[in-house]
Design an enzyme around this catalytic site. Structure first.
Site, PDB file in Angstrom:
ATOM      1  N   ARG A 100     -23.900   4.893   3.124  1.00  0.00           N
ATOM      2  CA  ARG A 100     -22.886   3.912   3.008  1.00  0.00           C
ATOM      3  C   ARG A 100     -22.747   3.115   4.419  1.00  0.00           C
ATOM      4  O   ARG A 100     -22.811   3.621   5.616  1.00  0.00           O
ATOM      5  CB  ARG A 100     -21.301   4.362   2.829  1.00  0.00           C
ATOM      6  CG  ARG A 100     -20.364   3.379   2.916  1.00  0.00           C
ATOM      7  CD  ARG A 100     -18.942   4.084   2.543  1.00  0.00           C
ATOM      8  NE  ARG A 100     -18.388   4.871   3.649  1.00  0.00           N
ATOM      9  CZ  ARG A 100     -17.314   5.400   3.623  1.00  0.00           C
ATOM     10  NH1 ARG A 100     -16.619   5.449   2.790  1.00  0.00           N
ATOM     11  NH2 ARG A 100     -16.896   6.281   4.694  1.00  0.00           N
ATOM     12  N   TYR A 136     -12.262  -3.702  10.876  1.00  0.00           N
ATOM     13  CA  TYR A 136     -11.296  -2.987  11.012  1.00  0.00           C
ATOM     14  C   TYR A 136     -10.964  -2.351  12.468  1.00  0.00           C
ATOM     15  O   TYR A 136      -9.928  -2.435  12.961  1.00  0.00           O
ATOM     16  CB  TYR A 136     -11.320  -1.626   9.796  1.00  0.00           C
ATOM     17  CG  TYR A 136     -10.408  -0.748  10.272  1.00  0.00           C
ATOM     18  CD1 TYR A 136      -8.815  -0.941  10.087  1.00  0.00           C
ATOM     19  CD2 TYR A 136     -10.715   0.535  10.460  1.00  0.00           C
ATOM     20  CE1 TYR A 136      -8.146  -0.156  10.141  1.00  0.00           C
ATOM     21  CE2 TYR A 136      -9.966   1.704  10.729  1.00  0.00           C
ATOM     22  CZ  TYR A 136      -8.361   1.356  10.328  1.00  0.00           C
ATOM     23  OH  TYR A 136      -7.453   2.172  10.635  1.00  0.00           O
ATOM     24  N   ASN A 152     -10.314  11.396  11.433  1.00  0.00           N
ATOM     25  CA  ASN A 152     -10.264  11.665  10.016  1.00  0.00           C
ATOM     26  C   ASN A 152      -8.787  12.108   9.248  1.00  0.00           C
ATOM     27  O   ASN A 152      -8.724  13.473   9.399  1.00  0.00           O
ATOM     28  CB  ASN A 152     -11.531  12.131   9.170  1.00  0.00           C
ATOM     29  CG  ASN A 152     -12.649  11.315   9.328  1.00  0.00           C
ATOM     30  OD1 ASN A 152     -13.009  10.886  10.377  1.00  0.00           O
ATOM     31  ND2 ASN A 152     -12.999  10.715   8.235  1.00  0.00           N
ATOM     32  N   LYS A 172       0.795  -1.114  -0.002  1.00  0.00           N
ATOM     33  CA  LYS A 172      -0.126  -0.081   0.043  1.00  0.00           C
ATOM     34  C   LYS A 172       0.804   1.221  -0.157  1.00  0.00           C
ATOM     35  O   LYS A 172       0.319   2.307  -0.665  1.00  0.00           O
ATOM     36  CB  LYS A 172      -1.091   0.069   1.010  1.00  0.00           C
ATOM     37  CG  LYS A 172      -1.974  -1.133   1.214  1.00  0.00           C
ATOM     38  CD  LYS A 172      -3.317  -0.625   0.453  1.00  0.00           C
ATOM     39  CE  LYS A 172      -4.042  -1.810   0.007  1.00  0.00           C
ATOM     40  NZ  LYS A 172      -4.748  -2.282   1.229  1.00  0.00           N
ATOM     41  N   ASP A 187     -21.714   3.879   8.547  1.00  0.00           N
ATOM     42  CA  ASP A 187     -21.137   5.154   8.822  1.00  0.00           C
ATOM     43  C   ASP A 187     -21.981   5.819  10.054  1.00  0.00           C
ATOM     44  O   ASP A 187     -23.313   6.102   9.659  1.00  0.00           O
ATOM     45  CB  ASP A 187     -21.456   6.226   7.540  1.00  0.00           C
ATOM     46  CG  ASP A 187     -20.201   6.170   6.773  1.00  0.00           C
ATOM     47  OD1 ASP A 187     -19.296   5.802   6.962  1.00  0.00           O
ATOM     48  OD2 ASP A 187     -20.608   6.444   5.404  1.00  0.00           O
TER      49      ASP A 187
HETATM   50  N1  UFG Z   1     -18.250  10.197   1.835  1.00  0.00           N
HETATM   51  C1  UFG Z   1     -19.119  10.598   1.007  1.00  0.00           C
HETATM   52  N2  UFG Z   1     -18.804  10.350  -0.286  1.00  0.00           N
HETATM   53  C2  UFG Z   1     -17.521   9.717  -0.810  1.00  0.00           C
HETATM   54  C3  UFG Z   1     -16.516   9.268   0.349  1.00  0.00           C
HETATM   55  C4  UFG Z   1     -16.987   9.784   1.586  1.00  0.00           C
HETATM   56  O1  UFG Z   1     -20.029  11.208   1.271  1.00  0.00           O
HETATM   57  O2  UFG Z   1     -17.441   9.606  -1.947  1.00  0.00           O
HETATM   58  C5  UFG Z   1     -18.474  10.580   3.379  1.00  0.00           C
HETATM   59  C6  UFG Z   1     -18.765   9.184   4.222  1.00  0.00           C
HETATM   60  O3  UFG Z   1     -19.910   8.748   4.068  1.00  0.00           O
HETATM   61  C7  UFG Z   1     -18.545   9.825   5.626  1.00  0.00           C
HETATM   62  C8  UFG Z   1     -17.249  11.041   5.249  1.00  0.00           C
HETATM   63  O4  UFG Z   1     -17.724  11.335   3.805  1.00  0.00           O
HETATM   64  O5  UFG Z   1     -19.537  10.578   5.999  1.00  0.00           O
HETATM   65  C9  UFG Z   1     -15.891  10.766   5.579  1.00  0.00           C
HETATM   66  O6  UFG Z   1     -15.787   9.473   4.681  1.00  0.00           O
HETATM   67  P1  UFG Z   1     -14.198   8.947   4.852  1.00  0.00           P
HETATM   68  O7  UFG Z   1     -14.274   7.532   3.858  1.00  0.00           O
HETATM   69  O8  UFG Z   1     -13.337   9.772   4.042  1.00  0.00           O
HETATM   70  O9  UFG Z   1     -13.763   8.637   6.035  1.00  0.00           O
HETATM   71  P2  UFG Z   1     -14.453   7.935   7.334  1.00  0.00           P
HETATM   72  O10 UFG Z   1     -15.053   8.826   8.361  1.00  0.00           O
HETATM   73  O11 UFG Z   1     -15.441   6.897   6.621  1.00  0.00           O
HETATM   74  O12 UFG Z   1     -13.398   6.944   7.990  1.00  0.00           O
HETATM   75  C10 UFG Z   1     -12.337   7.420   8.919  1.00  0.00           C
HETATM   76  C11 UFG Z   1     -10.893   6.701   8.703  1.00  0.00           C
HETATM   77  C12 UFG Z   1     -10.903   5.042   9.011  1.00  0.00           C
HETATM   78  C13 UFG Z   1     -11.594   5.104  10.457  1.00  0.00           C
HETATM   79  C14 UFG Z   1     -13.019   5.738  10.375  1.00  0.00           C
HETATM   80  C15 UFG Z   1     -13.831   5.586  11.826  1.00  0.00           C
HETATM   81  O13 UFG Z   1     -10.637   6.884   7.465  1.00  0.00           O
HETATM   82  O14 UFG Z   1      -9.825   4.780   8.957  1.00  0.00           O
HETATM   83  O15 UFG Z   1     -13.109   7.077  10.192  1.00  0.00           O
HETATM   84  O16 UFG Z   1     -15.200   5.175  11.503  1.00  0.00           O
HETATM   85  F1  UFG Z   1     -11.943   3.587  10.606  1.00  0.00           F
END
Ligand code: UFG
Length: 317
Positions: free
Chosen positions: A255, A114, A143, A9, A258
């Site tokens: 998703r 995870y 984040n 990665k 979330d």
């Molecule tokens: N989102 C969208 N569209 C996209 C991608 C993300 O609307 O194309 C939203 C997601 O639903 C979320 C927010 O943007 O509400 C942030 O999403 P990310 O995927 O950027 O990050 P996450 O909050 O899902 O994930 C982060 C870390 C993970 C950790 C997680 C804890 O990246 O490693 O927080 O829940 F596990």
């Protein structure tokens, strides 16, 4: 400093001029030789599979890689006499928040594999401290976002799943539209709130953690966030200001997994390690990410013609 990575990665170019060892954390012979050769006393463990969605589709992969390889790595380090360990953990250890902001006292009930794998490593660390005297600090990132202010190091994931890189790749025309995953959450604009923290502030916390351990601080867990929740729509709006053009969006289904709101209390690391985030406004975070993505639309691919022959292959050679 020595970097050990199997480059599944990671990117060789991101290591810059640090010593580099090509290999796997579960290769105990390699880890042992590396610890001995460089006289390593302290380790920062960042290697993991980290996609929440994938972890629910391929749980075995996450248990084998994050927990199984992590266990082999810890064993080799402890046997090799390493004294201090800083662990890259996650907000996902908490699961659905019961209160906001989330403190380290919040119950840990992960809602995805995870997060569960990261919590298992934290539990192992407690045993390694008990048995070997290894002292450790676990940093629970919220984040992670932004890029190195030099513009030379940034995010390059395949596949990319994180919001800010996807927004900026859409701004660059590399993707037709940014999907907003749900706008019917119980938040002011209906989209999820997240606590974005700049990678440079994250990395500073690792240095402070190492210094604290070396100075005799006890083992601890610390949250790392800025304490402010920004919605998906706010992120898009600030990104549009930074890039100076509209970004096409469409509302898609939620998703799975979330939580509506994830915001950290980082009071403990501020009080105990004197951590002070420098890049804590969303515009700065997105501006640094934009500098990286605009200058390197293909990530690390074209930065360096990578020559792996220079990598140390301590293992048997
Ligand atoms: N989102 C969208 N569209 C996209 C991608 C993300 O609307 O194309 C939203 C997601 O639903 C979320 C927010 O943007 O509400 C942030 O999403 P990310 O995927 O950027 O990050 P996450 O909050 O899902 O994930 C982060 C870390 C993970 C950790 C997680 C804890 O990246 O490693 O927080 O829940 F596990």
């Amino acid at each position: 400093m020595v970097v050990l990575d199997n480059l599944q990665k990671g990117h060789r170019a991101a290591v810059a001029d640090a010593e580099f060892v090509l290999g796997d954390i579960a290769d105990q012979d390699l880890v042992n030789k590396t610890v001995t050769r460089y006289g390593i006393e302290a380790v920062v463990h960042l290697a993991a599979d980290s996609l929440v969605g994938e972890s629910m589709q391929q749980p075995g992969k996450y248990f084998r890689h994050n927990v199984g390889k992590g266990a082999a790595f810890l064993e080799a380090l402890a046997e090799g006499g390493v004294k201090y360990f800083v662990f890259s953990s996650t907000a996902a250890v908490y699961g659905e928040p019961r209160e906001i902001p989330i403190t380290e006292e919040h119950p840990t009930r992960p809602t995805n594999v995870y997060g569960a794998t990261k919590l298992m490593i934290e539990e192992m660390l407690r045993w390694y401290e008990h048995i070997y005297g290894l002292r450790w600090i676990s940093l629970r990132y919220f984040n992670a976002a932004g890029a190195d202010p030099s513009g030379l190091i940034g995010e390059d994931h395949h596949p990319e799943t994180h919001l800010i890189p996807l927004v900026l790749q859409t701004a660059l025309g590399k993707r037709p539209v940014l999907q907003i995953y749900g706008d019917d959450y119980p938040t002011p604009d209906g989209t999820c709130l997240r606590d974005y923290i700049h990678v440079t502030d994250l990395s500073t916390a690792h240095v402070l953690a190492l210094e604290a351990l070396a100075a005799g601080s006890p083992s601890a867990v610390y949250n790392l966030g800025n304490g402010n929740g920004f919605s998906v729509r706010e992120v898009i709006r600030v990104a549009e200001q930074v890039v100076g053009r509209p970004i096409p969006v469409e509302v898609a289904a939620r998703r799975a997994g979330d939580p509506a709101v994830l915001v950290a209390s980082s009071a403990r690391i501020k009080a105990e390690l004197n951590w002070r985030p420098r890049y804590n406004d969303l515009e700065t975070i997105i501006r640094t990410a934009w500098a990286w993505h605009r200058q390197h639309p293909d990530g690390f691919a074209r930065i360096m013609n990578i020559d792996y022959s220079g990598a140390r292959t301590i293992n048997g050679q």
